[in-house]
Design a protein around this motif. Structure first.
Motif, short mmCIF file in Angstrom:
data_model
loop_
_atom_site.label_atom_id
_atom_site.label_comp_id
_atom_site.label_asym_id
_atom_site.label_seq_id
_atom_site.Cartn_x
_atom_site.Cartn_y
_atom_site.Cartn_z
N PRO A 167 8.64 0.05 -3.13
CA PRO A 167 8.05 -1.01 -3.98
C PRO A 167 6.61 -0.74 -4.38
O PRO A 167 6.23 -0.97 -5.54
CB PRO A 167 8.16 -2.26 -3.09
N ALA A 168 5.77 -0.26 -3.47
CA ALA A 168 4.36 -0.03 -3.79
C ALA A 168 4.20 1.01 -4.88
O ALA A 168 3.33 0.88 -5.77
CB ALA A 168 3.60 0.41 -2.53
N ARG A 169 5.02 2.04 -4.86
CA ARG A 169 4.94 3.09 -5.89
C ARG A 169 5.41 2.55 -7.25
O ARG A 169 4.90 2.96 -8.29
CB ARG A 169 5.76 4.30 -5.48
N VAL A 170 6.37 1.64 -7.23
CA VAL A 170 6.85 1.05 -8.48
C VAL A 170 5.76 0.18 -9.10
O VAL A 170 5.45 0.28 -10.29
CB VAL A 170 8.12 0.21 -8.23
N SER A 198 0.86 -1.18 0.00
CA SER A 198 0.00 0.00 0.00
C SER A 198 0.90 1.23 0.00
O SER A 198 1.92 1.26 0.69
CB SER A 198 -0.91 0.02 1.24
N ILE A 199 0.52 2.23 -0.77
CA ILE A 199 1.35 3.43 -0.88
C ILE A 199 1.20 4.28 0.38
O ILE A 199 0.12 4.77 0.69
CB ILE A 199 0.97 4.25 -2.13
N PRO A 239 8.79 18.19 21.39
CA PRO A 239 10.23 18.31 21.69
C PRO A 239 11.13 17.77 20.59
O PRO A 239 12.32 18.01 20.58
CB PRO A 239 10.37 17.47 22.96
N SER A 240 10.57 16.98 19.67
CA SER A 240 11.36 16.42 18.58
C SER A 240 10.53 16.41 17.31
O SER A 240 9.30 16.21 17.36
CB SER A 240 11.82 15.00 18.93
N GLU A 241 11.18 16.61 16.18
CA GLU A 241 10.48 16.66 14.89
C GLU A 241 9.96 15.28 14.50
O GLU A 241 10.69 14.29 14.57
CB GLU A 241 11.44 17.17 13.82
N ALA A 242 8.71 15.22 14.07
CA ALA A 242 8.12 13.97 13.59
C ALA A 242 8.40 13.83 12.09
O ALA A 242 8.02 14.69 11.30
CB ALA A 242 6.62 13.95 13.85
N ARG A 243 9.07 12.75 11.71
CA ARG A 243 9.43 12.52 10.31
C ARG A 243 8.70 11.27 9.81
O ARG A 243 8.76 10.21 10.44
CB ARG A 243 10.94 12.33 10.17
N GLN A 244 8.03 11.43 8.69
CA GLN A 244 7.24 10.31 8.17
C GLN A 244 8.09 9.41 7.27
O GLN A 244 8.88 9.88 6.46
CB GLN A 244 6.03 10.82 7.38
N CYS A 245 7.90 8.11 7.43
CA CYS A 245 8.53 7.11 6.55
C CYS A 245 7.56 6.79 5.42
O CYS A 245 6.43 6.37 5.67
CB CYS A 245 8.87 5.85 7.35
N ASP A 246 7.97 6.99 4.19
CA ASP A 246 7.08 6.79 3.05
C ASP A 246 6.78 5.31 2.83
O ASP A 246 5.80 4.98 2.17
CB ASP A 246 7.71 7.37 1.79
N TYR A 247 7.58 4.42 3.40
CA TYR A 247 7.33 2.98 3.23
C TYR A 247 6.29 2.48 4.22
O TYR A 247 5.31 1.83 3.83
CB TYR A 247 8.63 2.19 3.39
N THR A 248 6.44 2.80 5.50
CA THR A 248 5.50 2.32 6.51
C THR A 248 4.34 3.27 6.74
O THR A 248 3.31 2.87 7.26
CB THR A 248 6.22 2.10 7.86
N GLY A 249 4.52 4.56 6.37
CA GLY A 249 3.49 5.55 6.61
C GLY A 249 3.49 6.08 8.03
O GLY A 249 2.70 6.99 8.35
N LYS A 282 1.94 -10.37 -12.22
CA LYS A 282 0.69 -10.68 -12.93
C LYS A 282 -0.47 -10.89 -11.96
O LYS A 282 -1.63 -10.88 -12.38
CB LYS A 282 0.87 -11.91 -13.82
N GLU A 283 -0.17 -11.07 -10.68
CA GLU A 283 -1.22 -11.16 -9.67
C GLU A 283 -1.43 -9.83 -8.95
O GLU A 283 -2.56 -9.45 -8.65
CB GLU A 283 -0.89 -12.25 -8.65
N ILE A 284 -0.33 -9.11 -8.69
CA ILE A 284 -0.44 -7.86 -7.95
C ILE A 284 -1.02 -6.76 -8.83
O ILE A 284 -1.93 -6.04 -8.42
CB ILE A 284 0.94 -7.43 -7.41
N ASN A 285 -0.50 -6.62 -10.04
CA ASN A 285 -0.98 -5.58 -10.96
C ASN A 285 -0.77 -6.03 -12.40
O ASN A 285 0.18 -5.60 -13.07
CB ASN A 285 -0.25 -4.26 -10.70
#
Length: 429
Positions: A237-240, A184-185, A211-221, A271-274
């Motif tokens: 991988p999901a974006r590919v 999932s993207i 107190p600390s910057e929250a940084r998002q991981c694009d893989y796990t969300g 062929k099963e995923i997309n």
């Protein structure tokens, strides 16, 4: 000596300003206090070659003298005029004394070469590079004076002093037990669902950086603190698979290591995923055809002595799944397809394989087919572009002949007739 000298020079170049800053702002780190300047003359009690004897000849008194010289050197630094040449020379002297003391203490005898923790297999590093960063505390590893370890499985690096603070298991164990991607993207759940804490170390984080910057991981969300997320980038991988997009995105450290270990693994069944991806990416169709041809060539090679001696199939040893199936892909395969690299290399291998079967090897040539529908033309092979193969008996025909023929496959017909002839008369009745 020149190589070691350059390393020390680089270390000094990075460390001298750092020592000046610490001395000026936090003298307590050196375990000394500022004292009024005095007329004390100090020679440090050491000549440059005083500790240059072989290590085996050193005695306990040498280490004690070295410790006393270091203390005297630290006091003198605080008493000398700031940023003066003499203070700078004394700081350099202090660095050399500390390095020499570290050598005399021989930390390799105190620290084991291999340590196992949370499925990590940590191996003690011998490199003296000063450009590594500890994955636990996010500070520089000074290889010249600090003991550090690298996990042989996931390449997690950390100081010896940080090892007991590690809470994250080795990523390679996850790769071994769960070899699959998040497809999932950027599946974001929201910072509030994380209780405004880092998804890994659970330290407080905020979008405002307090107190600390929250940084998002694009893989796990999910969101991470700056210690667990260094703004590394990786292909997702999901974006590919869904968008054929290869732009690297920011990911946390654990995702970075996981994606690095997973990238050569053939776990994507497109062929099963997309399956629609093949309708929009011509390169994928080309690669699929080349892989199907290679699978048709494989039976020739495993029964050919010359091919086995030449180890032709080993040309695909970096992509072993190419000689096992035609539908599984690794993320590295897809990246190489997008750049055109895989098409070039696979076409070259395909040409080499076909040349062996059709031109170089008489045994393989003898396993060719004659079109039984027209009984004309050259010897045919199942991987030729102008042929068709019977799905039941694997006989090979000209494509035009096969599709124009209104009857069944001649070879299949003979097989059916033979089976009928083998049936006893009483059973036929």
């Amino acid at each position: 000596m020149s190589g070691g000298g350059s390393i020390i020079c680089d270390f000094i170049a990075h460390t001298v300003p750092f020592y000046f800053l610490l001395i000026a702002t936090r003298p307590e780190l050196f375990n000394v206090t500022r004292t009024p300047s005095s007329d004390r003359t100090m020679d440090l009690g050491l000549a440059e070659d005083h500790f240059s004897r072989p290590v085996g000849s050193l005695v306990a008194s040498d280490i004690e003298q070295l410790k006393l010289a270091i203390e005297e050197c630290k006091k003198l630094i605080l008493e000398l005029p700031e940023h003066s040449e003499r203070q700078k020379d004394t700081v350099v002297k202090l660095i050399h004394l500390r390095l020499k003391l570290q050598e005399l203490k021989d930390p390799e005898e105190d620290e084991p070469n291999l340590r196992i923790l949370l499925e990590h297999r940590f191996s003690k590093e011998k490199s003296k590079s000063v450009k590594q960063t500890c994955d636990k505390c996010s500070t520089i590893i000074w290889g010249l004076i600090q003991t550090w370890y690298t996990c042989t499985g996931c390449y997690y690096r950390c100081h010896s002093k940080c090892m007991n603070l590690i809470t994250k298991p080795c990523v390679r164990s996850k790769v071994s037990h769960q070899s699959e991607y998040e497809l999932s993207i950027c599946p974001e759940i929201g910072l509030d669902r994380q209780d405004y804490r880092c998804a890994e170390c659970r330290s407080p984080v905020s979008l405002r950086g307090v107190p600390s910057e929250a940084r998002q991981c694009d893989y796990t969300g999910q969101y991470y603190c700056s210690t667990c997320h260094w703004n590394d980038t990786a292909v997702i991988p999901a974006r590919v698979i869904h968008n054929w997009e290869f732009e690297p995105r920011k990911v946390c450290r654990s995702s970075m290591r996981y994606l690095t270990l997973m990238i050569p693994r053939p776990v994507l069944k497109l062929k099963e995923i997309n399956p629609l991806l093949f309708n929009f990416v011509e390169e994928l169709v080309e690669i699929r055809k080349l892989r199907q041809d290679i699978l048709l060539m494989k039976p020739y090679f495993i029964t050919c002595k010359e091919a086995m001696e030449a180890r032709l199939l080993l040309q695909l040893q970096d992509r072993q799944h190419f000689v096992e199936n035609d539908d599984m892909y690794s993320l590295q395969d897809l990246i190489d397809i997008s750049t055109g690299r895989l098409s070039c290399s696979l076409t070259e291998i395909h040409t080499t394989f076909a040349k062996h079967i059709k031109l170089d090897c008489e045994r393989c040539q003898a396993k060719g087919f004659v079109c039984e529908l027209c009984k004309e033309g050259d010897i045919l092979f199942p991987f030729d572009s102008h042929t068709s193969v019977c799905h039941d008996c694997s006989a090979v025909f000209h494509r035009d002949c096969y599709y124009d023929n209104s009857t069944t496959c001649p070879k299949c017909t003979r097989f059916t007739e033979r089976k009928q002839d083998d049936i006893p008369e009483e059973k036929k009745a």
